[in-house]
Design a protein around this motif. Structure first.
Motif, PDB file in Angstrom:
ATOM      1  N   ARG A  63       0.836  -1.202   0.000  1.00 16.38           N
ATOM      2  CA  ARG A  63       0.000   0.000   0.000  1.00 16.38           C
ATOM      3  C   ARG A  63       0.871   1.252   0.000  1.00 16.38           C
ATOM      4  NH1 ARG A  63      -3.011  -1.404   3.827  1.00 16.38           N
ATOM      5  NH2 ARG A  63      -2.247  -0.131   5.553  1.00 16.38           N
ATOM      6  N   PRO A 118     -10.850  -0.054  -3.896  1.00 14.62           N
ATOM      7  CA  PRO A 118     -11.730   0.044  -2.730  1.00 14.62           C
ATOM      8  C   PRO A 118     -12.436  -1.279  -2.463  1.00 14.62           C
ATOM      9  CG  PRO A 118     -12.714   1.139  -4.625  1.00 14.62           C
ATOM     10  CD  PRO A 118     -11.330   0.748  -5.035  1.00 14.62           C
ATOM     11  N   ARG A 119     -12.590  -1.597  -1.199  1.00 13.27           N
ATOM     12  CA  ARG A 119     -13.345  -2.795  -0.846  1.00 13.27           C
ATOM     13  C   ARG A 119     -14.820  -2.572  -1.149  1.00 13.27           C
ATOM     14  NH1 ARG A 119     -10.376  -6.490   1.847  1.00 13.27           N
ATOM     15  NH2 ARG A 119      -8.414  -5.801   2.801  1.00 13.27           N
ATOM     16  N   THR A 121     -17.686  -2.572   0.085  1.00 14.03           N
ATOM     17  CA  THR A 121     -18.552  -2.510   1.258  1.00 14.03           C
ATOM     18  C   THR A 121     -18.996  -1.068   1.479  1.00 14.03           C
ATOM     19  OG1 THR A 121     -16.708  -2.135   2.789  1.00 14.03           O
ATOM     20  CG2 THR A 121     -17.312  -4.429   2.335  1.00 14.03           C
ATOM     21  N   GLY A 123     -19.106   0.561   4.237  1.00 14.80           N
ATOM     22  CA  GLY A 123     -18.179   1.217   5.149  1.00 14.80           C
ATOM     23  C   GLY A 123     -16.944   1.739   4.444  1.00 14.80           C
ATOM     24  N   ALA A 124     -16.422   0.944   3.497  1.00 14.70           N
ATOM     25  CA  ALA A 124     -15.249   1.383   2.748  1.00 14.70           C
ATOM     26  C   ALA A 124     -15.566   2.604   1.893  1.00 14.70           C
ATOM     27  CB  ALA A 124     -14.733   0.246   1.872  1.00 14.70           C
ATOM     28  N   THR A 127     -15.770   5.640   4.137  1.00 14.79           N
ATOM     29  CA  THR A 127     -14.441   6.052   4.583  1.00 14.79           C
ATOM     30  C   THR A 127     -13.698   6.796   3.473  1.00 14.79           C
ATOM     31  OG1 THR A 127     -14.274   4.182   6.106  1.00 14.79           O
ATOM     32  CG2 THR A 127     -12.215   5.234   5.431  1.00 14.79           C
ATOM     33  N   LEU A 128     -13.704   6.234   2.261  1.00 18.33           N
ATOM     34  CA  LEU A 128     -13.020   6.887   1.150  1.00 18.33           C
ATOM     35  C   LEU A 128     -13.634   8.243   0.835  1.00 18.33           C
ATOM     36  CD1 LEU A 128     -12.418   3.883  -1.270  1.00 18.33           C
ATOM     37  CD2 LEU A 128     -10.656   5.324  -0.226  1.00 18.33           C
ATOM     38  N   VAL A 189      -6.561   6.262   4.707  1.00 19.84           N
ATOM     39  CA  VAL A 189      -7.455   5.107   4.817  1.00 19.84           C
ATOM     40  C   VAL A 189      -6.631   3.863   5.136  1.00 19.84           C
ATOM     41  CG1 VAL A 189      -9.102   6.105   3.215  1.00 19.84           C
ATOM     42  CG2 VAL A 189      -7.326   4.601   2.346  1.00 19.84           C
ATOM     43  N   ASP A 192      -8.993  -1.699   5.910  1.00 19.75           N
ATOM     44  CA  ASP A 192     -10.414  -2.005   5.918  1.00 19.75           C
ATOM     45  C   ASP A 192     -11.165  -1.295   4.801  1.00 19.75           C
ATOM     46  OD1 ASP A 192      -9.860   0.443   7.057  1.00 19.75           O
ATOM     47  OD2 ASP A 192     -11.615   0.417   8.375  1.00 19.75           O
ATOM     48  N   ALA A 193     -10.502  -0.333   4.132  1.00 22.10           N
ATOM     49  CA  ALA A 193     -11.165   0.422   3.073  1.00 22.10           C
ATOM     50  C   ALA A 193     -10.625   0.125   1.680  1.00 22.10           C
ATOM     51  CB  ALA A 193     -11.054   1.926   3.347  1.00 22.10           C
ATOM     52  N   VAL A 194      -9.342  -0.232   1.568  1.00 20.79           N
ATOM     53  CA  VAL A 194      -8.754  -0.465   0.249  1.00 20.79           C
ATOM     54  C   VAL A 194      -7.929  -1.738   0.261  1.00 20.79           C
ATOM     55  CG1 VAL A 194      -8.687   1.979  -0.395  1.00 20.79           C
ATOM     56  CG2 VAL A 194      -6.746   0.964   0.802  1.00 20.79           C
TER      57      VAL A 194
END
Length: 262
Positions: A63, A118-119, A121, A123-124, A127-128, A189, A192-194
């Protein structure tokens, strides 16, 4: 003297300071002012090699390398855009202009390859979005204000020099801030987000960015020094792009020993 040492150590990446910061600071204090140049070189070296920072997992390192790739791509785009706005280093039409357009395409491809995904979801996504709003609100507002002002009937060429300079400065500041803040979204982030790109995709992306920077830098530098006269700004931009190529080369070297994330 200890204040200078402490300030220089604080410039190292957080991951480095958490692992070795106290040791480096103690050694530097013992050496005195002679350690200052080495600390500065160490700071620059660490920021140019995110793949070797202490990490909890290979994914964390990947990352970081992805963020470095995005930073290089945006810096190269900014320099290329600045060169395109100048009359000297590039002709209005011709081979060089075609090459620079090709470099822009390569930069976009490189970003697509190195960018974390990005995940899928809610929530992701939230967050993004929150990080994007937080980081890009200022540059977006400034750029929008410039566009509204220009399209409101104000003729920049016919305006007083002070207003024209202010409008141009605001536009370039907005572009520069945006280029700085976009990578900071990905540093903010978490996992859990990416999802970071795999090592193979990272290598392909960094190779693509290296090719774009090298081609653009050589084109601008050659056009700036072999034309009717030296164009200092164009030559400086060309050198800057070649330096970004060197950053990509160092990252590719670091990626050789980077294991894949599972």
């Amino acid at each position: 003297m200890s204040i200078v040492v402490r300030s220089l150590v604080r410039l190292y990446p957080d991951a480095f300071r958490e692992r070795w910061g106290a040791m480096v600071e103690d050694e530097a204090r013992g050496t005195g002012w002679k350690s200052w140049p080495n600390l500065v070189v160490g700071v620059v070296d660490m920021w140019l090699h995110p793949a070797v920072w202490p990490a909890d997992s290979p994914a964390q390192r990947q990352r970081r390398v992805a963020t470095m790739g995005i930073t290089v791509a945006l810096a190269a785009w900014f320099l290329g855009h600045l060169a395109a706005e100048q009359a000297g280093p590039l002709p209005a039409e011709g081979v060089r202009e075609t090459v620079m357009h090709g470099c822009t395409v390569l930069l976009l491809l490189g970003i697509a390859l190195v960018a974390p995904l990005p995940r899928p979801t809610p929530g992701a996504a939230i967050t993004l979005l929150s990080w994007a709003v937080r980081r890009l609100a200022g540059p977006t507002a400034l750029g929008t204000a410039v566009v509204v002002l220009v399209h409101s009937g104000v003729d920049a060429d016919a305006s007083p020099p002070t207003l024209r300079t202010a409008v141009l400065a605001a536009w370039w500041i907005a572009l520069g801030l945006g280029s700085i803040q976009i990578p900071r979204i990905f540093t903010g982030v978490g996992a859990d987000a990416v999802v970071p790109p795999g090592t193979g995709r990272l290598r392909a992306g960094v190779w693509t960015l290296a090719g774009a920077s090298a081609t653009g830098g050589a084109t601008l530098l050659g056009g700036s020094v072999t034309g009717t006269g030296l164009h200092p700004l164009g030559a400086g931009i060309g050198v800057g792009l070649l330096l970004l190529t060197a950053v990509c080369a160092a990252t590719l070297r670091d990626l050789r020993g980077l294991p894949s994330a599972h």
